[in-house]
Write a protein that holds these residues in place. Structure first.
Motif, short mmCIF file in Angstrom:
data_model
loop_
_atom_site.label_atom_id
_atom_site.label_comp_id
_atom_site.label_asym_id
_atom_site.label_seq_id
_atom_site.Cartn_x
_atom_site.Cartn_y
_atom_site.Cartn_z
N GLU A 70 54.07 -1.41 23.46
CA GLU A 70 53.42 -0.21 24.01
C GLU A 70 54.37 0.97 24.01
OE1 GLU A 70 52.74 -0.13 28.55
OE2 GLU A 70 53.06 -2.24 28.11
N ILE A 71 55.66 0.72 23.89
CA ILE A 71 56.65 1.79 23.76
C ILE A 71 57.00 1.99 22.28
CG2 ILE A 71 58.98 2.56 24.37
CD1 ILE A 71 57.13 2.30 26.80
N HIS A 72 57.39 0.92 21.60
CA HIS A 72 57.93 1.02 20.25
C HIS A 72 56.88 1.28 19.17
CE1 HIS A 72 61.87 -0.03 21.68
NE2 HIS A 72 61.37 -1.07 22.31
N LEU A 110 45.92 9.03 31.59
CA LEU A 110 44.58 9.42 32.04
C LEU A 110 43.58 9.46 30.89
CD1 LEU A 110 45.46 12.06 34.77
CD2 LEU A 110 44.75 9.67 35.08
N VAL A 111 44.02 9.83 29.69
CA VAL A 111 43.13 9.77 28.53
C VAL A 111 42.74 8.32 28.25
CG1 VAL A 111 43.04 10.10 26.01
CG2 VAL A 111 43.87 11.94 27.49
N PHE A 112 43.69 7.41 28.35
CA PHE A 112 43.37 6.00 28.13
C PHE A 112 42.47 5.44 29.22
CE2 PHE A 112 46.34 6.25 24.76
CZ PHE A 112 45.98 5.23 23.89
N VAL A 113 42.63 5.89 30.44
CA VAL A 113 41.72 5.51 31.53
C VAL A 113 40.30 5.98 31.20
CG1 VAL A 113 41.10 6.05 33.92
CG2 VAL A 113 43.42 5.30 33.38
N ALA A 114 40.18 7.23 30.75
CA ALA A 114 38.86 7.76 30.39
C ALA A 114 38.25 6.96 29.23
CB ALA A 114 38.98 9.23 30.02
N MET A 115 39.07 6.59 28.25
CA MET A 115 38.58 5.79 27.14
C MET A 115 38.10 4.42 27.60
SD MET A 115 41.37 6.89 24.22
CE MET A 115 41.24 5.36 23.36
N MET A 123 48.34 1.31 24.21
CA MET A 123 48.37 0.18 23.28
C MET A 123 47.22 0.33 22.30
SD MET A 123 49.28 -2.75 26.11
CE MET A 123 49.28 -4.12 24.99
N SER A 124 47.46 -0.05 21.07
CA SER A 124 46.44 0.12 20.04
C SER A 124 45.17 -0.68 20.36
CB SER A 124 46.99 -0.27 18.67
OG SER A 124 47.42 -1.61 18.67
N GLU A 125 45.32 -1.78 21.07
CA GLU A 125 44.14 -2.59 21.41
C GLU A 125 43.16 -1.79 22.27
OE1 GLU A 125 47.56 -5.37 20.67
OE2 GLU A 125 47.29 -3.54 21.83
N ASN A 126 43.67 -0.96 23.16
CA ASN A 126 42.80 -0.15 24.01
C ASN A 126 42.02 0.87 23.19
OD1 ASN A 126 43.67 -1.53 26.24
ND2 ASN A 126 45.17 0.01 26.83
N SER A 170 32.79 5.38 10.51
CA SER A 170 34.13 5.98 10.61
C SER A 170 34.90 5.42 11.81
CB SER A 170 34.03 7.50 10.73
OG SER A 170 33.42 8.03 9.57
N LEU A 171 34.22 5.28 12.93
CA LEU A 171 34.87 4.72 14.12
C LEU A 171 35.26 3.26 13.90
CD1 LEU A 171 32.80 6.25 17.06
CD2 LEU A 171 35.24 6.60 16.58
N LEU A 172 34.41 2.53 13.20
CA LEU A 172 34.71 1.13 12.90
C LEU A 172 35.94 1.05 12.01
CD1 LEU A 172 33.62 -1.61 13.62
CD2 LEU A 172 32.20 -1.54 11.58
N GLY A 173 36.02 1.91 11.01
CA GLY A 173 37.20 1.95 10.16
C GLY A 173 38.43 2.36 10.94
N LEU A 174 38.29 3.34 11.81
CA LEU A 174 39.41 3.79 12.62
C LEU A 174 39.90 2.69 13.56
CD1 LEU A 174 41.12 6.31 13.18
CD2 LEU A 174 39.48 6.91 14.96
N SER A 175 38.98 1.87 14.02
CA SER A 175 39.37 0.81 14.98
C SER A 175 40.32 -0.22 14.34
CB SER A 175 38.15 0.11 15.56
OG SER A 175 37.54 -0.74 14.61
N VAL A 176 40.26 -0.37 13.03
CA VAL A 176 41.17 -1.32 12.39
C VAL A 176 42.47 -0.69 11.93
CG1 VAL A 176 39.32 -2.85 11.67
CG2 VAL A 176 40.13 -1.10 10.09
N LEU A 177 42.55 0.64 11.98
CA LEU A 177 43.81 1.30 11.62
C LEU A 177 44.80 1.13 12.75
CD1 LEU A 177 42.75 4.59 9.86
CD2 LEU A 177 43.73 2.55 8.83
#
Length: 183
Positions: A38-40, A97-102, A145-148, A176-183
């Motif tokens: 989550e840092i690196h 806070l952006v991740f909380v909103a997501m 984290m990318s998983e979020n 597009s969102l589905l493709g972005l989710s795997v990036l």
């Protein structure tokens, strides 16, 4: 697609409000890390993009990782810095806070997916509440984290792809969102 049932509205809004309170509390009080990635894999490369210095993991140097996620974090960090929020205490809180909103938007997406699959309003609200109030969802919500980000993108991709009478724009956005989710 708002719930018309008073019971479904009560379940959904109560869960979202309690989930928001729990997530914000954890975001404000937790300064630890769960996993070094989550840092690196997000904050450090983003910091380098915005401020010109920071660690770069071998995965980025060798091309084993995509820069889309650190780029997203860099946009948040850069916007915070542009608004005089260039101290870590400020830009990290903006990112959290952006991740909380997501995370909460993911709960709303779960409601929409359940309704698209013809679940009752109450059942869809309970499904969204299960996400909004689940301990792992609360604990990990604020972490960069990318998983979020991938969970958010994947759930909303399904929302747009399964929308009744989905328009071409909705299908493109979902794909597009589905493709972005795997990036």
């Amino acid at each position: 697609m708002r719930p018309h049932s008073a019971t479904a509205r009560l379940i959904l809004w109560s869960a979202l409000i309690v989930g928001l309170g729990c997530r914000v509390y954890v975001a404000l009080t937790d300064d630890g890390i769960y996993w070094p990635d989550e840092i690196h894999q997000s904050l450090e490369p983003a910091h380098r993009l915005v401020f010109g210095y920071g660690l770069i993991a071998w995965e980025f140097v060798e091309g084993a990782r995509n820069w889309a996620f650190p780029g997203f974090i860099a946009v948040l960090m850069g916007m915070s810095a542009a608004l005089k929020g260039d101290s870590p205490q400020i830009y990290l809180m903006v990112i959290r806070l952006v991740f909380v909103a997501m995370s909460l938007a993911t709960a709303v997406g779960i409601y929409r997916v359940a309704r698209a699959w013809r679940a009752s309003e109450e059942a869809a609200a309970v499904g969204a509440a299960a996400w909004a109030l689940a301990a792992p969802s609360i604990y990990f919500a604020h972490r960069a984290m990318s998983e979020n980000a991938a969970t958010f993108a994947a759930v909303w991709a399904v929302v747009f792809l399964l929308a009744p009478n989905a328009s071409r724009r909705s299908v493109w956005l979902g794909a597009s969102l589905l493709g972005l989710s795997v990036l």
